[in-house]
Design a protein around this motif. Structure first.
Motif, PDB file in Angstrom:
ATOM      1  N   TYR A 177       0.965  -1.190   0.084  1.00  0.00           N
ATOM      2  CA  TYR A 177       0.233  -0.055   0.049  1.00  0.00           C
ATOM      3  C   TYR A 177       0.729   1.343   0.008  1.00  0.00           C
ATOM      4  O   TYR A 177       2.062   1.420   0.391  1.00  0.00           O
ATOM      5  CB  TYR A 177      -1.059   0.039   1.268  1.00  0.00           C
ATOM      6  CG  TYR A 177      -0.409   0.103   2.518  1.00  0.00           C
ATOM      7  CD1 TYR A 177      -0.066   1.484   3.193  1.00  0.00           C
ATOM      8  CD2 TYR A 177       0.076  -1.190   3.349  1.00  0.00           C
ATOM      9  CE1 TYR A 177       0.414   1.310   4.428  1.00  0.00           C
ATOM     10  CE2 TYR A 177       0.565  -0.908   4.511  1.00  0.00           C
ATOM     11  CZ  TYR A 177       0.927   0.155   5.291  1.00  0.00           C
ATOM     12  OH  TYR A 177       1.531   0.226   6.327  1.00  0.00           O
ATOM     13  N   LYS A 178       0.304   2.313  -0.484  1.00  0.00           N
ATOM     14  CA  LYS A 178       0.965   3.769  -0.437  1.00  0.00           C
ATOM     15  C   LYS A 178      -0.079   4.704  -0.123  1.00  0.00           C
ATOM     16  O   LYS A 178      -1.325   4.602  -0.752  1.00  0.00           O
ATOM     17  CB  LYS A 178       1.858   3.826  -1.936  1.00  0.00           C
ATOM     18  CG  LYS A 178       2.303   5.108  -2.080  1.00  0.00           C
ATOM     19  CD  LYS A 178       3.530   5.299  -1.256  1.00  0.00           C
ATOM     20  CE  LYS A 178       4.222   6.601  -1.414  1.00  0.00           C
ATOM     21  NZ  LYS A 178       5.427   6.834  -0.390  1.00  0.00           N
ATOM     22  N   PHE A 179       0.282   5.717   0.662  1.00  0.00           N
ATOM     23  CA  PHE A 179      -0.763   6.960   0.890  1.00  0.00           C
ATOM     24  C   PHE A 179      -0.559   7.878  -0.082  1.00  0.00           C
ATOM     25  O   PHE A 179       0.453   8.302  -0.567  1.00  0.00           O
ATOM     26  CB  PHE A 179      -0.470   7.377   2.238  1.00  0.00           C
ATOM     27  CG  PHE A 179      -0.702   6.551   3.286  1.00  0.00           C
ATOM     28  CD1 PHE A 179      -2.072   6.412   4.011  1.00  0.00           C
ATOM     29  CD2 PHE A 179       0.254   5.844   4.270  1.00  0.00           C
ATOM     30  CE1 PHE A 179      -2.406   5.538   4.958  1.00  0.00           C
ATOM     31  CE2 PHE A 179       0.010   5.466   5.282  1.00  0.00           C
ATOM     32  CZ  PHE A 179      -1.213   4.945   5.543  1.00  0.00           C
ATOM     33  N   GLY A 204       4.025   0.147   3.050  1.00  0.00           N
ATOM     34  CA  GLY A 204       3.988  -0.797   3.865  1.00  0.00           C
ATOM     35  C   GLY A 204       3.596  -2.140   3.026  1.00  0.00           C
ATOM     36  O   GLY A 204       3.177  -2.017   1.895  1.00  0.00           O
ATOM     37  N   TRP A 205       3.906  -3.317   3.781  1.00  0.00           N
ATOM     38  CA  TRP A 205       3.654  -4.491   2.987  1.00  0.00           C
ATOM     39  C   TRP A 205       3.228  -5.706   3.853  1.00  0.00           C
ATOM     40  O   TRP A 205       3.799  -5.673   5.241  1.00  0.00           O
ATOM     41  CB  TRP A 205       4.517  -4.913   2.033  1.00  0.00           C
ATOM     42  CG  TRP A 205       5.946  -5.138   2.669  1.00  0.00           C
ATOM     43  CD1 TRP A 205       6.608  -4.424   3.052  1.00  0.00           C
ATOM     44  CD2 TRP A 205       6.403  -6.330   2.942  1.00  0.00           C
ATOM     45  NE1 TRP A 205       7.875  -4.827   3.549  1.00  0.00           N
ATOM     46  CE2 TRP A 205       7.626  -6.161   3.466  1.00  0.00           C
ATOM     47  CE3 TRP A 205       6.152  -7.772   2.892  1.00  0.00           C
ATOM     48  CZ2 TRP A 205       8.655  -7.388   3.850  1.00  0.00           C
ATOM     49  CZ3 TRP A 205       6.868  -8.880   3.100  1.00  0.00           C
ATOM     50  CH2 TRP A 205       8.016  -8.482   3.939  1.00  0.00           C
ATOM     51  N   ARG A 216      -6.421 -10.907   7.833  1.00  0.00           N
ATOM     52  CA  ARG A 216      -6.865  -9.532   8.241  1.00  0.00           C
ATOM     53  C   ARG A 216      -5.517  -8.860   8.540  1.00  0.00           C
ATOM     54  O   ARG A 216      -4.320  -9.127   8.864  1.00  0.00           O
ATOM     55  CB  ARG A 216      -7.417  -9.636   9.744  1.00  0.00           C
ATOM     56  CG  ARG A 216      -9.094 -10.234   9.717  1.00  0.00           C
ATOM     57  CD  ARG A 216      -9.517 -10.295  11.277  1.00  0.00           C
ATOM     58  NE  ARG A 216     -11.060 -10.273  11.296  1.00  0.00           N
ATOM     59  CZ  ARG A 216     -11.617 -11.562  10.897  1.00  0.00           C
ATOM     60  NH1 ARG A 216     -10.703 -12.664  11.040  1.00  0.00           N
ATOM     61  NH2 ARG A 216     -12.833 -11.525  10.936  1.00  0.00           N
ATOM     62  N   TYR A 217      -5.609  -7.392   8.255  1.00  0.00           N
ATOM     63  CA  TYR A 217      -4.596  -6.562   8.271  1.00  0.00           C
ATOM     64  C   TYR A 217      -5.157  -5.050   8.614  1.00  0.00           C
ATOM     65  O   TYR A 217      -6.126  -4.876   8.157  1.00  0.00           O
ATOM     66  CB  TYR A 217      -3.659  -6.557   6.903  1.00  0.00           C
ATOM     67  CG  TYR A 217      -2.371  -5.689   6.991  1.00  0.00           C
ATOM     68  CD1 TYR A 217      -1.466  -6.061   7.575  1.00  0.00           C
ATOM     69  CD2 TYR A 217      -2.421  -4.481   6.495  1.00  0.00           C
ATOM     70  CE1 TYR A 217      -0.195  -5.379   7.462  1.00  0.00           C
ATOM     71  CE2 TYR A 217      -1.306  -3.697   6.359  1.00  0.00           C
ATOM     72  CZ  TYR A 217      -0.130  -4.037   7.013  1.00  0.00           C
ATOM     73  OH  TYR A 217       1.042  -3.389   7.093  1.00  0.00           O
ATOM     74  N   PHE A 218      -4.487  -4.513   9.534  1.00  0.00           N
ATOM     75  CA  PHE A 218      -4.869  -3.125   9.907  1.00  0.00           C
ATOM     76  C   PHE A 218      -3.628  -2.066   9.627  1.00  0.00           C
ATOM     77  O   PHE A 218      -2.551  -2.520  10.178  1.00  0.00           O
ATOM     78  CB  PHE A 218      -5.590  -3.303  11.097  1.00  0.00           C
ATOM     79  CG  PHE A 218      -4.830  -2.627  12.428  1.00  0.00           C
ATOM     80  CD1 PHE A 218      -5.114  -1.424  12.755  1.00  0.00           C
ATOM     81  CD2 PHE A 218      -3.985  -3.451  12.901  1.00  0.00           C
ATOM     82  CE1 PHE A 218      -4.553  -0.969  14.140  1.00  0.00           C
ATOM     83  CE2 PHE A 218      -3.373  -3.044  13.906  1.00  0.00           C
ATOM     84  CZ  PHE A 218      -3.486  -1.939  14.648  1.00  0.00           C
ATOM     85  N   ASN A 273      -4.224   4.516  13.227  1.00  0.00           N
ATOM     86  CA  ASN A 273      -4.388   6.037  12.991  1.00  0.00           C
ATOM     87  C   ASN A 273      -3.321   6.879  13.110  1.00  0.00           C
ATOM     88  O   ASN A 273      -3.326   7.910  12.581  1.00  0.00           O
ATOM     89  CB  ASN A 273      -5.318   6.535  14.102  1.00  0.00           C
ATOM     90  CG  ASN A 273      -5.125   6.133  15.411  1.00  0.00           C
ATOM     91  OD1 ASN A 273      -4.370   5.160  15.612  1.00  0.00           O
ATOM     92  ND2 ASN A 273      -5.705   7.062  16.535  1.00  0.00           N
ATOM     93  N   GLN A 274      -2.037   6.296  13.620  1.00  0.00           N
ATOM     94  CA  GLN A 274      -0.845   7.333  13.499  1.00  0.00           C
ATOM     95  C   GLN A 274      -0.225   7.262  12.277  1.00  0.00           C
ATOM     96  O   GLN A 274       0.142   8.315  11.658  1.00  0.00           O
ATOM     97  CB  GLN A 274       0.039   6.676  14.638  1.00  0.00           C
ATOM     98  CG  GLN A 274      -0.138   6.832  15.919  1.00  0.00           C
ATOM     99  CD  GLN A 274       0.846   6.541  16.899  1.00  0.00           C
ATOM    100  OE1 GLN A 274       1.476   5.324  16.751  1.00  0.00           O
ATOM    101  NE2 GLN A 274       1.296   7.324  18.023  1.00  0.00           N
ATOM    102  N   GLN A 275      -0.328   6.089  11.331  1.00  0.00           N
ATOM    103  CA  GLN A 275       0.001   6.093  10.101  1.00  0.00           C
ATOM    104  C   GLN A 275      -0.938   7.018   9.047  1.00  0.00           C
ATOM    105  O   GLN A 275      -0.269   7.435   8.155  1.00  0.00           O
ATOM    106  CB  GLN A 275       0.193   4.682   9.614  1.00  0.00           C
ATOM    107  CG  GLN A 275       1.190   3.691  10.377  1.00  0.00           C
ATOM    108  CD  GLN A 275       1.194   2.456   9.836  1.00  0.00           C
ATOM    109  OE1 GLN A 275       1.725   2.256   8.698  1.00  0.00           O
ATOM    110  NE2 GLN A 275       0.868   1.582  10.758  1.00  0.00           N
ATOM    111  N   THR A 276      -2.111   6.807   9.288  1.00  0.00           N
ATOM    112  CA  THR A 276      -3.140   7.412   8.321  1.00  0.00           C
ATOM    113  C   THR A 276      -3.282   8.987   8.405  1.00  0.00           C
ATOM    114  O   THR A 276      -3.849   9.888   7.705  1.00  0.00           O
ATOM    115  CB  THR A 276      -4.346   6.845   8.366  1.00  0.00           C
ATOM    116  OG1 THR A 276      -5.093   7.046   9.731  1.00  0.00           O
ATOM    117  CG2 THR A 276      -4.321   5.598   8.134  1.00  0.00           C
ATOM    118  N   SER A 277      -2.604   9.400   9.660  1.00  0.00           N
ATOM    119  CA  SER A 277      -2.814  11.098   9.945  1.00  0.00           C
ATOM    120  C   SER A 277      -2.235  11.863   8.780  1.00  0.00           C
ATOM    121  O   SER A 277      -1.178  11.705   8.329  1.00  0.00           O
ATOM    122  CB  SER A 277      -2.135  11.419  11.344  1.00  0.00           C
ATOM    123  OG  SER A 277      -2.245  12.690  11.706  1.00  0.00           O
TER     124      SER A 277
END
Length: 811
Positions: free
Chosen positions: A234-236, A251-252, A267-269, A272-276
């Motif tokens: 994934y990449k923001f 991340g991967w 399952r993977y999560f 909220n610290q990474q998405t800020s």
């Protein structure tokens, strides 16, 4: 003394009244309904705060009272349907690593390292409070969460400050509403995708994570083949790239079969610290081949190394996907939900939220299931025409219809432009110094316009005009869609250009020898206020403007000529909103398929004949309309506010565009147009200026010819016999056209019946029917004639001696 004091008191009360009006108004909306609504909301919030404060004080009093009576090892519980409160004395030493479990799986895990601001070295009281729903505000993310709080109090009932370290925080398990409905997974049909044409290494999907507070993202993947392994990257805010020459990812992870949970879901999560600070996330999934599965998913292998390949992905099985977001919130001293300092834990699932905190207060959890992500890999891999005939044909036909409507709209705009402007009457006297403007409104009826000459006489209290003629040598007047000798007059407005006074003359009748009361001459009095408020007149005005100007699609064909919002602009707005609606429907495509499947079972569906509508389909339609509402209002308001372009500097033009956008948003949200005379205001400018703009020119010549107009020719008014004769001729003409119309309709119907009946005739059909009759009915035989059977014995005789013998194929 009382007089000045009373005056000052009235001024104070007037000031307070105006102050509360401003307080409860909605922008520039000072209507009674808005002020009353906002006042009720304000006092309801005040009342809710008072009740909450009273409950808090009551709990504090109970804590102080019970604190004296309870010893270590004892506890007091208050458990009702509205709240749960627990009070338990505990020693400070036993507080370390303590697990506090309450109702509905609520749990608090106290760490071993913490700071407790108390002078007591022996015991304190532990107080927990759980509410069925999170309170305060309109924050939608907490609507499904319980509200939980944990606090420590001393022997006097005072709260004790508690602080944990960032490396060893407090763990909270916050339950959600157990009745929450979890949507089913979205099927990703990967086996139908041919990726070789696009050389895609991953199946990319896009999700929007824009939120006022940071959120965590949870992925659930269910493979239809449980022996397969997957690589997840994934990449923001941009597309992740991973091959032998480039690696742009945030991340991967690798999903191996031994990672499957009890319900066979990977399952993977992402917390909220990474998405800020991010607005979107694009993730890619690739199925590992058998060699990669053996190398990276064996028990002895290490998954710290990425399986990199340059080969396009090849899915051998489909999988299902579900994505939801969660977050942790705490209530600050201003009763506002915030999330700073809280971290969402990995134990979060559909029915609970794990929160990690360094302080204690009131907490709640957030939960939202996201719609199906947009599968860009599927879009690009199936972009050829043969795989998307329906999509391409829809776009082609839509574009053709748009071009045709644009040509028509441009033609109609030119025709409408010719209708604008004032027509000076040919018999005007140029030496006159007093002017009137007459606005004539032709009604909305079939063939309401007229080609006849229309004369009028304007009468006042002191004098009246001669017989005057409505005419214009440069253009047709009194026109509507279709015209004839008859004329339907809606109303006339006479405006005094000196005093700006307007007089209304309401008609709403035909000038015709064959319609209505069959009159071609009428006397119209000035309409009073009661007549202008009559239902039929108001309905005709409102209905006309609601359709001709208010309805975006119909207004392409019936726009008022004087409106600045042209037909071309309306046509463009219609198709822009049409494509926006199609784009939003893509998000709910899989849900629509599920609704179609459920509607086939007829469970909870609305049936109309052979059609079935599921509640989920109705919900999807409502959501799509809500999402397209704001863009539609904004686009329409932008076009309504624009004016013809003038030669201005680029800077001023940019500022003008920004001003237009801001004003459009402001008018959409706060303003209403309360002018009921929309139809009149389109043709009347209260600040008339006879100076022309740069792009305007006079249609009628202003050359001075004579002080007096040429004398009007004598007018021969029809007598009663001539009117009767004209009526008979007109009725015969209408009857003739009715006969011709009926003849054409029946002729077309006969042609259609002939084509349907004789288009599929077969030359050998007669011989086939004749053969079947002779062999099975035996009409030519006297002993086994099927048409002469009357009894059961005769039927069985025919069945054994005729039908059975002839049913076999014969030469």
């Amino acid at each position: 003394m009382n007089g000045p004091l009373q005056g000052r008191t009235e001024i104070v009360f007037e000031f307070l009244f105006l102050f509360f009006e401003d307080l409860f108004s909605d922008g520039n909306d000072f209507s009674t309904e808005t002020i009353e609504k906002n006042r009720n909301i304000y006092y309801q919030k005040q009342l809710a705060n008072q009740i909450n404060n009273q409950v808090t004080k009551m709990i504090s009093l109970l804590t102080s009272t019970l604190n004296i009576q309870l010893n270590i090892g004892q506890s007091s519980l208050v458990n009702t349907s509205q709240t749960f409160v627990s009070l338990e004395p505990i020693s400070i030493q036993s507080l370390k690593n303590k697990v506090i479990k309450q109702v509905e799986n609520t749990q608090f895990n106290i760490p071993s390292d913490f700071i407790l601001n108390t002078t007591s070295n022996y015991s304190i009281s532990l107080r927990t409070k759980i509410d069925p729903l999170a309170s305060y505000g309109n924050f939608p993310n907490t609507n499904l969460s319980r509200s939980v709080s944990l606090s420590f109090v001393d022997q006097n009932g005072n709260e004790i400050s508690f602080k944990a370290s960032q490396n060893n925080p407090i763990q909270l398990i916050i339950p959600r509403d157990p009745n929450v409905i979890i949507p089913s997974m979205y099927l990703q049909n990967m086996t139908s995708i041919n990726s070789t044409n696009n050389n895609l290494l991953f199946n990319y999907l896009y999700i929007n994570i824009t939120s006022s507070l940071p959120i965590s993202i949870h992925f659930e993947i269910h493979s239809l083949n449980q022996s397969l392994a997957y690589l997840f990257i994934y990449k923001f805010d941009q597309t992740p790239l991973l091959n032998s020459s480039i690696s742009i990812i945030d991340g991967w992870t690798i999903f191996c079969p031994f990672n499957l949970t009890s319900d066979d879901i990977y399952r993977y999560f992402i917390d909220n610290q990474q998405t800020s600070g991010h607005q979107s996330l694009i993730f890619g999934i690739r199925e590992l081949n058998s060699t990669e599965t053996d190398n990276y998913c064996s028990q002895n292998s290490s998954i710290n190394i990425l399986p990199i390949t340059d080969q396009p992905f090849n899915f051998t099985s489909n999988y299902e996907l579900r994505i939801y977001t969660s977050d942790c919130y705490y209530l600050d001293e201003n009763n506002i939900w915030k999330s700073d300092g809280l971290i969402v834990g990995s134990l979060t699932n559909h029915y609970q939220t794990e929160c990690l905190s360094t302080h204690l207060t009131t907490f709640a959890g957030g939960f939202i299931v996201l719609p199906a992500p947009i599968n860009w890999s599927y879009v690009f891999a199936n972009a050829d025409f043969m795989k998307n005939k329906t999509v391409y044909l829809t776009m082609i036909l839509t574009s053709i219809i748009y071009i045709i409507l644009m040509i028509y709209a441009r033609f109609k705009d030119k025709k409408d432009f010719e209708k604008l402007g004032v027509t000076p009457l040919a018999d005007n006297n140029k030496s006159d110094q007093y002017y009137y403007q007459i606005l004539v409104f032709t009604g909305q009826r079939t063939n309401a316009g007229t080609d006849s000459k229309v004369y009028f006489v304007l009468s006042g209290d002191d004098d009246q005009t001669q017989i005057r003629l409505f005419s214009d040598p440069h253009r047709k007047i009194l026109q509507r869609e279709g015209s004839s000798a008859s004329w339907y007059l809606k109303h006339i407005i006479v405006r005094d250009l000196q005093t700006k006074d307007k007089s209304y003359f309401i008609c709403l009748k035909w000038f015709a020898v064959e319609k209505d009361d069959k009159r071609i001459e009428r006397t119209l009095p000035i309409a009073n206020e009661a007549e202008k408020q009559e239902f039929s007149y108001v309905l005709s005005k409102k209905a006309y403007h609601s359709v001709s100007d208010g309805h975006l699609w119909f207004s392409i064909f019936s726009r008022p000529p004087s409106n600045k919002f042209t037909c071309v602009q309306r046509c463009t707005c219609c198709f822009v909103l049409f494509f926006i609606s199609m784009l939003i429907n893509i998000m709910y495509y899989d849900l629509s398929n599920e609704a179609n499947t459920s509607s086939e079972t007829h469970n909870g569906t609305l049936s109309i004949g052979p059609c079935y509508i599921a509640p989920q389909q109705i919900g999807i339609g409502i959501m799509v309309e809500l999402f397209t509402l704001i863009p539609s209002l904004l686009i329409v308001r932008l076009f309504r506010r624009i004016r013809p372009r003038r030669q201005i500097s680029p800077l001023r033009e940019a500022l003008y565009k920004i001003r237009i956008i801001c004003l459009s948003i402001f008018f959409i949200l706060f303003c209403r147009n309360s002018n009921d005379e929309k139809e009149t205001s389109e043709y009347i400018n209260e600040d008339d200026d006879l100076n022309l703009s740069d792009d305007e020119d006079y249609l009628h010549s202003l050359k001075y010819q004579s002080l007096f107009s040429p004398p009007l020719k004598s007018i021969n008014r029809l007598n009663e016999n001539e009117i009767v004769y004209a009526r008979d001729q007109r009725l015969k003409e209408l009857q003739m056209w009715t006969i011709i119309r009926q003849f054409l309709i029946h002729f077309i119907f006969a042609i259609l019946v002939f084509l349907i009946t004789y288009s599929n005739r077969e030359q050998n059909s007669f011989y086939q029917v004749n053969h079947l009759r002779s062999y099975f009915l035996n009409e030519r035989q006297t002993t086994a004639d099927y048409t002469k059977i009357n009894t059961i014995d005769e039927y069985w005789y025919w069945l054994e001696n005729s039908f059975v013998d002839n049913i076999r194929a014969q030469q």
